[in-house]
Scaffold this active site. Structure first.
Site, PDB file in Angstrom:
ATOM      1  N   HIS A 109       0.879  -1.253  -0.007  1.00 25.31           N
ATOM      2  CA  HIS A 109       0.086   0.038   0.006  1.00 25.31           C
ATOM      3  C   HIS A 109       0.789   1.314  -0.046  1.00 25.31           C
ATOM      4  O   HIS A 109       2.059   1.216   0.011  1.00 25.31           O
ATOM      5  CB  HIS A 109      -1.042  -0.063   0.971  1.00 25.31           C
ATOM      6  CG  HIS A 109      -0.334   0.113   2.343  1.00 25.31           C
ATOM      7  ND1 HIS A 109       0.346  -0.915   3.161  1.00 25.31           N
ATOM      8  CD2 HIS A 109      -0.396   0.944   3.466  1.00 25.31           C
ATOM      9  CE1 HIS A 109       0.890  -0.372   4.245  1.00 25.31           C
ATOM     10  NE2 HIS A 109       0.473   0.419   4.655  1.00 25.31           N
ATOM     11  N   HIS A 127       1.665   3.845   2.114  1.00 26.13           N
ATOM     12  CA  HIS A 127       2.208   4.784   3.321  1.00 26.13           C
ATOM     13  C   HIS A 127       3.873   4.629   3.072  1.00 26.13           C
ATOM     14  O   HIS A 127       4.341   3.768   2.628  1.00 26.13           O
ATOM     15  CB  HIS A 127       1.648   3.979   4.680  1.00 26.13           C
ATOM     16  CG  HIS A 127       0.302   4.190   4.856  1.00 26.13           C
ATOM     17  ND1 HIS A 127      -0.420   3.487   5.782  1.00 26.13           N
ATOM     18  CD2 HIS A 127      -0.458   5.237   4.392  1.00 26.13           C
ATOM     19  CE1 HIS A 127      -1.668   3.836   6.032  1.00 26.13           C
ATOM     20  NE2 HIS A 127      -1.779   5.092   5.045  1.00 26.13           N
ATOM     21  N   ASP A 138       6.119   4.461   5.192  1.00 27.90           N
ATOM     22  CA  ASP A 138       6.891   3.157   5.634  1.00 27.90           C
ATOM     23  C   ASP A 138       7.165   1.923   4.964  1.00 27.90           C
ATOM     24  O   ASP A 138       7.618   1.150   5.487  1.00 27.90           O
ATOM     25  CB  ASP A 138       6.656   2.925   6.928  1.00 27.90           C
ATOM     26  CG  ASP A 138       5.287   2.706   7.301  1.00 27.90           C
ATOM     27  OD1 ASP A 138       4.503   3.092   6.815  1.00 27.90           O
ATOM     28  OD2 ASP A 138       5.047   1.756   8.049  1.00 27.90           O
ATOM     29  N   HIS A 139       6.412   1.906   3.802  1.00 26.18           N
ATOM     30  CA  HIS A 139       6.292   1.000   2.945  1.00 26.18           C
ATOM     31  C   HIS A 139       6.870   1.258   1.468  1.00 26.18           C
ATOM     32  O   HIS A 139       7.319   0.268   0.780  1.00 26.18           O
ATOM     33  CB  HIS A 139       4.805   0.358   2.732  1.00 26.18           C
ATOM     34  CG  HIS A 139       4.527  -0.283   3.861  1.00 26.18           C
ATOM     35  ND1 HIS A 139       4.273  -1.578   4.635  1.00 26.18           N
ATOM     36  CD2 HIS A 139       4.203   0.589   5.092  1.00 26.18           C
ATOM     37  CE1 HIS A 139       3.819  -1.768   5.575  1.00 26.18           C
ATOM     38  NE2 HIS A 139       3.560  -0.488   6.277  1.00 26.18           N
ATOM     39  N   HIS A 191      -7.235  -0.954   5.659  1.00 26.26           N
ATOM     40  CA  HIS A 191      -6.193  -0.120   6.237  1.00 26.26           C
ATOM     41  C   HIS A 191      -6.044   0.990   5.257  1.00 26.26           C
ATOM     42  O   HIS A 191      -6.143   2.175   5.797  1.00 26.26           O
ATOM     43  CB  HIS A 191      -4.911  -0.868   6.531  1.00 26.26           C
ATOM     44  CG  HIS A 191      -3.515  -0.022   6.633  1.00 26.26           C
ATOM     45  ND1 HIS A 191      -3.652   0.392   7.896  1.00 26.26           N
ATOM     46  CD2 HIS A 191      -2.624   0.145   5.856  1.00 26.26           C
ATOM     47  CE1 HIS A 191      -2.563   1.032   8.040  1.00 26.26           C
ATOM     48  NE2 HIS A 191      -1.807   1.028   6.704  1.00 26.26           N
ATOM     49  N   ASP A 201      -0.224  -4.142   6.023  1.00 27.10           N
ATOM     50  CA  ASP A 201      -0.812  -3.438   7.324  1.00 27.10           C
ATOM     51  C   ASP A 201      -2.353  -3.942   7.370  1.00 27.10           C
ATOM     52  O   ASP A 201      -3.091  -3.266   7.996  1.00 27.10           O
ATOM     53  CB  ASP A 201      -0.654  -2.021   7.548  1.00 27.10           C
ATOM     54  CG  ASP A 201       0.685  -1.609   7.424  1.00 27.10           C
ATOM     55  OD1 ASP A 201       1.640  -2.402   7.592  1.00 27.10           O
ATOM     56  OD2 ASP A 201       0.869  -0.389   7.800  1.00 27.10           O
ATOM     57  N   HIS A 226       4.382  -5.374   9.881  1.00 23.41           N
ATOM     58  CA  HIS A 226       5.356  -4.831  11.208  1.00 23.41           C
ATOM     59  C   HIS A 226       5.118  -5.949  12.453  1.00 23.41           C
ATOM     60  O   HIS A 226       4.424  -6.755  12.395  1.00 23.41           O
ATOM     61  CB  HIS A 226       4.185  -3.600  11.855  1.00 23.41           C
ATOM     62  CG  HIS A 226       4.348  -2.462  11.031  1.00 23.41           C
ATOM     63  ND1 HIS A 226       5.247  -1.284  11.304  1.00 23.41           N
ATOM     64  CD2 HIS A 226       3.431  -2.120   9.822  1.00 23.41           C
ATOM     65  CE1 HIS A 226       4.919  -0.307  10.254  1.00 23.41           C
ATOM     66  NE2 HIS A 226       3.875  -0.683   9.249  1.00 23.41           N
TER      67      HIS A 226
HETATM   68 ZN   LIG Z   1       2.985   0.115   7.935  1.00 26.54          ZN
HETATM   69 ZN   LIG Z   2       0.160   1.446   6.368  1.00 24.30          ZN
END
Ligand SMILES: [Zn+2]
Ligand SMILES: [Zn+2]
Length: 263
Positions: free
Chosen positions: A56, A58, A60-61, A115, A135, A175
Site C-alpha cells: 500500500h 504509506h 514506511d512501505h 487499512h 498492514d 510490522h
Molecule cells: Zn506500515
Molecule cells: Zn500502512
C-alpha cells in the site's frame, strides 16, 4: 519458494521481505523500506531482485522504492488504484492477478481494502500457502483505518477473504506488533489461555528471528477473528453499554477497532 523476513529495527517496527525462486535466485522485495538491509541479504545469498511489491501507499512501505530501483532496475508493482500516491508503478494489480517470481514462484494478488483503500495482500501458490499481508492483518491484530482506510471495509476483508484462507496459511505482516496486540487480546478476552501462553513466548523475542504464525493460530489469539466469543462481547459491553444482546460480527469488529485506536 524462500521467504526471507527482514527486521528493519526502526521505530515503526517494519518487516521487509524477499520472496525468492530457489531455482533461479530471482527475488521480489516486499515493501523494502530498509533497502540497504534488503540489498545486503540478496547479495549475501546471490539473489537478484527483479520486482518490488508495495502492499500500500504509506511512506514506511514505499520509502525504499527509489533507492531499490536505482540499485537493481526492479519493476514496481502495487494496487491498480495506488498510482496517484505511489510514483512510478510499472504494473497495477487487480484481485486474482498472478505475480511470477523466477520459474517456480507464483503469487496471487488479493484486493484487501480497509487499512487503506488501495491495499493488496499476496498469497503464494505453494503446498503451505504464505500470506504477505502488509498492514491489513498483523500477528494477533488488525491494521488501523485512520490514514485513508475504513473499518467497515477492513471487516469485509477479514470476513470475506482472510477468514476463508486455509488454516495452515503462514502469516507475514508488515510490522512486528505481536506483544502489544496480545496484550490487547488479553484485555478484551482475559480467559484466552492461548494468547497468554503466546505472550509469554514472544514477549522477549528477537524480532530478527520472529515467530511466524498460521491463520489457525490467529483464529485463537487474534481478537479480530474472535467476534463470537462471549467473553469478548461481555468485555465490549463494558465500554459500549448499548451494545445489543447478540451483536453481529461486524459490529463487534468495528467496536474493537475503535477501542484499539486508543490502546
Ligand atoms: Zn506500515
Ligand atoms: Zn500502512
Amino acid at each position: 519458494m524462500i521467504v526471507e523476513q527482514i527486521w528493519t529495527g526502526n521505530s515503526y517496527r517494519n518487516f521487509n521481505y524477499l520472496i525468492v525462486c530457489p531455482e533461479t535466485g530471482e527475488a521480489l522485495a516486499v515493501d523494502p523500506l530498509d533497502h540497504q538491509k534488503c540489498l545486503a541479504a540478496a547479495k549475501e545469498h546471490g539473489w537478484k531482485i527483479t520486482q518490488i511489491l508495495n502492499t500500500h501507499e504509506h511512506g514506511d512501505h514505499t520509502g525504499g522504492n527509489a533507492a531499490m530501483i536505482a540499485a537493481t532496475g526492479a519493476k514496481l508493482l502495487a494496487h491498480k488504484n495506488a498510482g496517484r500516491r505511489i510514483a512510478g508503478i510499472d504494473r497495477g494489480l487487480r484481485a486474482g492477478d498472478i505475480i511470477q517470481v523466477g520459474k517456480s514462484v507464483e503469487l496471487e494478488a488479493l484486493d484487501t481494502p480497509g487499512h487503506t483503500m488501495s491495499h493488496v495482500c499476496v498469497l503464494s501458490h505453494t503446498d503451505t500457502p504464505a500470506l504477505l499481508c502488509g498492514d491489513t492483518l498483523f500477528n494477533a491484530g488488525a491494521g488501523n483505518c485512520h490514514n485513508g482506510g475504513h473499518p467497515n471495509e477492513l471487516y469485509k476483508t477479514f470476513a470475506d477473504q482472510l477468514f476463508k484462507l486455509p488454516d495452515d496459511t503462514l502469516v507475514y505482516p508488515g510490522h512486528d506488533y505481536i506483544a502489544n496486540n496480545l496484550r490487547f487480546t488479553l484485555a478484551h478476552e482475559p480467559d484466552n489461555k492461548n494468547a497468554e501462553q503466546m505472550l509469554a513466548r514472544v514477549r522477549d523475542q528477537d524480532p530478527s528471528r520472529a515467530m511466524v504464525t498460521t491463520l489457525a493460530l490467529e483464529k485463537e489469539i487474534n481478537t479480530f477473528f474472535r467476534l463470537r466469543s462471549p467473553t469478548v462481547i461481555a468485555k465490549l459491553r463494558e465500554a459500549f453499554p448499548d451494545l445489543p444482546d447478540d451483536p453481529d460480527a461486524k459490529t463487534v469488529f468495528v467496536k474493537l477497532r475503535e477501542l484499539r485506536n486508543k490502546w
